[in-house]
Motif scaffolding. Structure first.
Motif, PDB file in Angstrom:
ATOM      1  N   ILE A 214       0.837  -1.199   0.000  1.00 31.40           N
ATOM      2  CA  ILE A 214       0.000   0.000   0.000  1.00 31.40           C
ATOM      3  C   ILE A 214       0.876   1.256   0.000  1.00 31.40           C
ATOM      4  N   GLU A 215       0.434   2.274  -0.721  1.00 27.60           N
ATOM      5  CA  GLU A 215       1.149   3.552  -0.758  1.00 27.60           C
ATOM      6  C   GLU A 215       0.206   4.657  -0.305  1.00 27.60           C
ATOM      7  N   ALA A 216       0.590   5.347   0.743  1.00 26.78           N
ATOM      8  CA  ALA A 216      -0.294   6.341   1.349  1.00 26.78           C
ATOM      9  C   ALA A 216      -0.556   7.539   0.448  1.00 26.78           C
ATOM     10  N   ASP A 217       0.315   7.789  -0.516  1.00 23.73           N
ATOM     11  CA  ASP A 217       0.150   8.968  -1.362  1.00 23.73           C
ATOM     12  C   ASP A 217      -0.726   8.700  -2.586  1.00 23.73           C
ATOM     13  N   ARG A 218      -1.332   7.526  -2.662  1.00 21.18           N
ATOM     14  CA  ARG A 218      -2.193   7.207  -3.800  1.00 21.18           C
ATOM     15  C   ARG A 218      -3.659   7.390  -3.428  1.00 21.18           C
ATOM     16  N   GLU A 219      -4.444   7.951  -4.355  1.00 20.01           N
ATOM     17  CA  GLU A 219      -5.876   8.112  -4.126  1.00 20.01           C
ATOM     18  C   GLU A 219      -6.596   6.774  -4.250  1.00 20.01           C
ATOM     19  N   THR A 220      -6.108   5.933  -5.146  1.00 21.00           N
ATOM     20  CA  THR A 220      -6.671   4.591  -5.303  1.00 21.00           C
ATOM     21  C   THR A 220      -5.595   3.568  -4.952  1.00 21.00           C
ATOM     22  N   GLN A 221      -6.001   2.349  -4.717  1.00 18.82           N
ATOM     23  CA  GLN A 221      -5.070   1.281  -4.354  1.00 18.82           C
ATOM     24  C   GLN A 221      -5.246   0.096  -5.307  1.00 18.82           C
ATOM     25  N   PRO A 222      -4.761   0.249  -6.548  1.00 16.85           N
ATOM     26  CA  PRO A 222      -4.933  -0.840  -7.531  1.00 16.85           C
ATOM     27  C   PRO A 222      -4.250  -2.135  -7.118  1.00 16.85           C
TER      28      PRO A 222
ATOM     29  N   TYR B 269       9.556  -9.251   5.079  1.00 17.90           N
ATOM     30  CA  TYR B 269       8.240  -9.794   5.429  1.00 17.90           C
ATOM     31  C   TYR B 269       7.908 -10.980   4.522  1.00 17.90           C
ATOM     32  N   VAL B 270       8.232 -10.861   3.245  1.00 14.71           N
ATOM     33  CA  VAL B 270       7.988 -11.956   2.292  1.00 14.71           C
ATOM     34  C   VAL B 270       8.717 -13.217   2.723  1.00 14.71           C
ATOM     35  N   ILE B 271       9.987 -13.067   3.079  1.00 17.14           N
ATOM     36  CA  ILE B 271      10.801 -14.221   3.468  1.00 17.14           C
ATOM     37  C   ILE B 271      10.317 -14.829   4.779  1.00 17.14           C
ATOM     38  N   ASP B 272      10.021 -13.967   5.748  1.00 17.25           N
ATOM     39  CA  ASP B 272       9.649 -14.449   7.080  1.00 17.25           C
ATOM     40  C   ASP B 272       8.249 -15.066   7.129  1.00 17.25           C
ATOM     41  N   ASN B 273       7.405 -14.707   6.155  1.00 18.37           N
ATOM     42  CA  ASN B 273       6.012 -15.143   6.211  1.00 18.37           C
ATOM     43  C   ASN B 273       5.575 -15.991   5.014  1.00 18.37           C
ATOM     44  N   SER B 274       6.533 -16.465   4.247  1.00 12.52           N
ATOM     45  CA  SER B 274       6.240 -17.368   3.119  1.00 12.52           C
ATOM     46  C   SER B 274       5.165 -16.802   2.191  1.00 12.52           C
ATOM     47  N   ILE B 275       5.375 -15.566   1.758  1.00  9.19           N
ATOM     48  CA  ILE B 275       4.435 -14.916   0.845  1.00  9.19           C
ATOM     49  C   ILE B 275       4.620 -15.478  -0.564  1.00  9.19           C
ATOM     50  N   ASP B 276       3.503 -15.797  -1.227  1.00 12.79           N
ATOM     51  CA  ASP B 276       3.557 -16.403  -2.557  1.00 12.79           C
ATOM     52  C   ASP B 276       3.602 -15.382  -3.683  1.00 12.79           C
ATOM     53  N   LEU B 277       3.058 -14.191  -3.451  1.00 12.94           N
ATOM     54  CA  LEU B 277       3.003 -13.170  -4.494  1.00 12.94           C
ATOM     55  C   LEU B 277       2.977 -11.792  -3.851  1.00 12.94           C
ATOM     56  N   VAL B 278       3.773 -10.885  -4.409  1.00 13.94           N
ATOM     57  CA  VAL B 278       3.753  -9.486  -3.990  1.00 13.94           C
ATOM     58  C   VAL B 278       3.095  -8.673  -5.097  1.00 13.94           C
ATOM     59  N   VAL B 279       2.113  -7.860  -4.742  1.00 12.40           N
ATOM     60  CA  VAL B 279       1.429  -7.017  -5.711  1.00 12.40           C
ATOM     61  C   VAL B 279       1.675  -5.558  -5.340  1.00 12.40           C
ATOM     62  N   LYS B 280       2.164  -4.783  -6.291  1.00  8.85           N
ATOM     63  CA  LYS B 280       2.443  -3.375  -6.038  1.00  8.85           C
ATOM     64  C   LYS B 280       2.008  -2.562  -7.245  1.00  8.85           C
ATOM     65  N   ALA B 281       1.472  -1.390  -6.996  1.00 15.64           N
ATOM     66  CA  ALA B 281       1.052  -0.511  -8.086  1.00 15.64           C
ATOM     67  C   ALA B 281       2.243   0.258  -8.636  1.00 15.64           C
ATOM     68  N   THR B 282       2.188   0.540  -9.931  1.00 12.49           N
ATOM     69  CA  THR B 282       3.171   1.413 -10.562  1.00 12.49           C
ATOM     70  C   THR B 282       2.521   2.769 -10.792  1.00 12.49           C
ATOM     71  N   LYS B 283       3.342   3.725 -11.127  1.00 12.65           N
ATOM     72  CA  LYS B 283       2.836   5.072 -11.350  1.00 12.65           C
ATOM     73  C   LYS B 283       2.751   5.344 -12.852  1.00 12.65           C
TER      74      LYS B 283
ATOM     75  N   LYS C 130      -1.248  -1.572 -12.929  1.00 17.15           N
ATOM     76  CA  LYS C 130      -1.827  -0.260 -13.173  1.00 17.15           C
ATOM     77  C   LYS C 130      -3.274  -0.276 -12.676  1.00 17.15           C
ATOM     78  N   ASP C 131      -3.909   0.875 -12.753  1.00 15.64           N
ATOM     79  CA  ASP C 131      -5.283   1.011 -12.286  1.00 15.64           C
ATOM     80  C   ASP C 131      -6.243   0.736 -13.446  1.00 15.64           C
ATOM     81  N   HIS C 132      -6.479  -0.561 -13.729  1.00 20.25           N
ATOM     82  CA  HIS C 132      -7.375  -0.943 -14.804  1.00 20.25           C
ATOM     83  C   HIS C 132      -7.865  -2.364 -14.560  1.00 20.25           C
ATOM     84  N   GLU C 133      -8.873  -2.763 -15.309  1.00 19.90           N
ATOM     85  CA  GLU C 133      -9.441  -4.095 -15.155  1.00 19.90           C
ATOM     86  C   GLU C 133      -8.691  -5.109 -16.019  1.00 19.90           C
TER      87      GLU C 133
END
Length: 307
Positions: free
Chosen positions: A11-19, A101-115, A144-147
């Motif tokens: 999550i990024e606090a400076d974004r209006e939406t959270q794609p 956090y990914v390593i310590d918690n066995s996360i399968d996928l990281v999702v992050k928005a681009t600008k 990105k912010d799209h379907e």
């Protein structure tokens, strides 16, 4: 089939939406995975508080973290994701907090928005994006912010012309994941492979060298390898592209031509001096793409941030 159990949405606090959160939940609904929303915070004024006592500095840090946790909870409630697990961490290097956090918690996928930079019709990747691509052991999905529409186009960027075993294994991994995403999203898989142009220095320095014969031989080799690879994974030859040129030009061009929703690419995570001097082909490709990107590491990859 894709087996995601834990998805981390950055999550990024400076974004209006959270794609990133929306895409994470879209995948979670289809895979049964749980979603954790992670916000990494840091207040630069903290660096100016060295005159305060350790207790006062800790109190300040806790207050900032608590404030952001409250904001994140409200944001999730407003978006209809109130049951999402929340993680708020204090770190001035966001990518380190995410990778640990990914390593310590066995996360399968990281999702992050681009600008997205609308004036240039391009995507801007932040330093955090690049660090995650290089150092995160789990797949990283930059969105990105799209379907994602049904029957959308998915590209698996492969290197079938290489005789290197590691590349062959990565080609297989990328293609399997592309087929899995196509099944998950009712999409279509397209294989894209580029091959190098005739080296000009050879054509100049060796008089008897025939560039046309050389070029045709290289093209034929890559086409044969592509046929073998596509048949192995039951991908229609009409969706296989073998083009002359650099990957960072060929892959984005085809992605644009077929209006791809997602490009899946392998990255070896080169870091340090070798990254500065040699560069990373995957990163050059990603920098030219304007659609979503899923970056995959080879099996056995160990993050330089592993503890």
């Amino acid at each position: 089939m894709i087996k995601y159990e834990r998805i981390l949405a950055v999550i990024e606090a400076d974004r209006e939406t959270q794609p990133a959160l929306s895409r994470a939940y879209e995948l979670a609904k289809k895979t049964g995975a749980s979603v954790t929303a992670m916000l990494v915070v840091y207040d630069l004024s903290y660096d100016m508080t060295t005159m305060l006592s350790p207790d006062d500095r800790e109190a300040m840090r806790d207050a900032v973290t608590k404030e952001h946790a409250g904001w994140l909870k409200k944001t999730l409630d407003d978006l209809g994701f109130s049951k999402t697990d929340i993680v708020v961490e204090w770190n001035n290097r966001a990518f380190e907090a995410v990778v640990h956090y990914v390593i310590d918690n066995s996360i399968d996928l990281v999702v992050k928005a681009t600008k997205r930079h609308d004036d240039l019709a391009s995507v801007i990747f932040t330093p955090t994006d690049w660090h995650l691509l290089r150092k995160c052991p789990s797949p990283v999905l930059l969105v990105k912010d799209h379907e994602w529409p049904e029957n959308g186009e998915i590209i698996a960027a492969v290197n079938v012309g290489s005789e290197d075993d590691e590349h062959a294994l990565l080609n297989d991994k990328i293609t399997v994941i592309a087929n899995d995403y196509a099944a998950l999203l009712s999409g279509n898989v397209n294989l894209v492979n580029s091959y190098p142009a005739t080296p000009l220095n050879i054509a100049i320095e060796v008089p008897e060298f025939d560039p046309d014969t050389y070029n045709n031989a290289v093209k034929h080799h890559h086409e044969l390898e592509m046929n073998t690879h596509s048949e192995k994974y039951a991908i229609d030859s009409k969706r296989c592209y073998v083009k002359e040129g650099l990957p960072e030009k060929v892959i984005p061009k085809i992605a644009q031509d077929i209006d791809a929703e997602l490009v899946i690419i392998g990255t070896v995570g080169r870091i340090g001096i070798s990254a500065a001097l040699i560069g990373n082909t995957a990163e050059h490709v990603i920098d030219e793409l304007v659609c979503d990107v899923l970056a995959i590491k080879p099996d056995g990859f160990i993050s330089p941030l592993s503890r």
